[in-house]
Design a protein around this motif. Sequence first.
Motif, PDB file in Angstrom:
ATOM      1  N   SER A  45      -3.391   7.543 -11.271  1.00  0.00           N
ATOM      2  CA  SER A  45      -3.164   6.895  -9.986  1.00  0.00           C
ATOM      3  C   SER A  45      -3.920   7.614  -8.880  1.00  0.00           C
TER       4      SER A  45
ATOM      5  N   HIS B  65      -0.390  10.237  -4.531  1.00  0.00           N
ATOM      6  CA  HIS B  65       0.785   9.580  -3.959  1.00  0.00           C
ATOM      7  C   HIS B  65       1.865  10.614  -3.646  1.00  0.00           C
TER       8      HIS B  65
ATOM      9  N   PHE C 250       2.475   4.905 -12.576  1.00  0.00           N
ATOM     10  CA  PHE C 250       1.061   4.970 -12.157  1.00  0.00           C
ATOM     11  C   PHE C 250       0.594   3.675 -11.512  1.00  0.00           C
ATOM     12  N   ASP C 251       1.370   2.611 -11.684  1.00  0.00           N
ATOM     13  CA  ASP C 251       0.900   1.274 -11.302  1.00  0.00           C
ATOM     14  C   ASP C 251       1.511   0.856  -9.972  1.00  0.00           C
TER      15      ASP C 251
END
Length: 338
Positions: free
Chosen positions: A230, A233, A167-168
Amino acid sequence: MSSSLLDTGSPRETGRSPGVLALDDATAAAVDTVARALLPVADGEVDAPGWSAAARRLWHELPTALRRALADFRRDPGPGGALLLRGLPVHEAGVPATPSVSGSVQRRATLPASVLALVAHALGDQIAYRSEKSGALVHDVVPVPGSEEFQGNEGSVLLTFHNENAFDPHRPDYVLLFCLRADHERVAGLRTASIRQVRGLLDERHREALFRADFVTAPPPSFGAGRGRSLRHAVLSGAWDDPDLLVDFAATSAVTPRGTEAMRALQELFAAHADTHLLVPGDLAIVDNRLTVHGRTAFVPRYDGLDRWLQRAFVARDLRASRARRAGDGQVLADLTP
Ligand SMILES: O=C(O)CCC(=O)C(=O)O
Ligand SMILES: [Fe+2]
């Protein structure tokens, strides 16, 4: 296919995709000498800036065969996207009881923590996350009573494939897992699967769906609940014929039906083509987190002080890229601001 069939980790050791470097006794002894030189630095405080600074200088003293293998892997992680170093010094007789508390970390210098720091600095810079394992640079990966079903490294049920901290945006580039002690029955397998192993087997329409920004990923439980998710993506990005990978099968979901179908196809391919590593003391697995997911087969802990014990460290290739999240140019990344 039912989801239980998707991800049945085999307890057998499989696959030949990852590179393996088995250290001979002389090479292991040379590593031991360098690691011991690091131990007393900064009063043995692993998280003190002086300790990492020393590791950054001392890794150059490691034996050439090891430095060469790490440099080659850094340039090209190969088809399996992982490197297994075997025969590193751990001195099993001196390994204390396996910890069994949640959030366990190593803040005092030990031989395995030194080996991790040296290898980490050969690949980049060692980093940690303020919200995960209290921001420590060296994490214990141990089973914790009451957390058996947990989809995180404190559990002992099958751990599904994931990119670490998917998520980062500043997730680690490499995850290092160093085995101090195997599980009693020697069935806990670290599993790795790289996109390079399966990309040629993906249907064109699934590949195309995975290249779309149609997915969101929640933080893992180790970061505590409720920290949002997040931005949208893609699961695959970059080169069409050699993409990067970003997915956590316990935390990523698709926002479209075709995305869901493509993720499922990818998960089936990973389950069928993964490499399983039954790590023994002295094995250090390095996972390229840009190309490769990892997970673990189930095992039964006994909580008797002799359970499976890995120590983990994270590496960033480009420390500068996360400067805005690192107070004082340190190595610990603050939380993502929502
Ligand atoms: O237990 C293992 O082999 C891997 C655990 C894991 O995914 C991690 O510590 O990041
Ligand atoms: Fe992990």
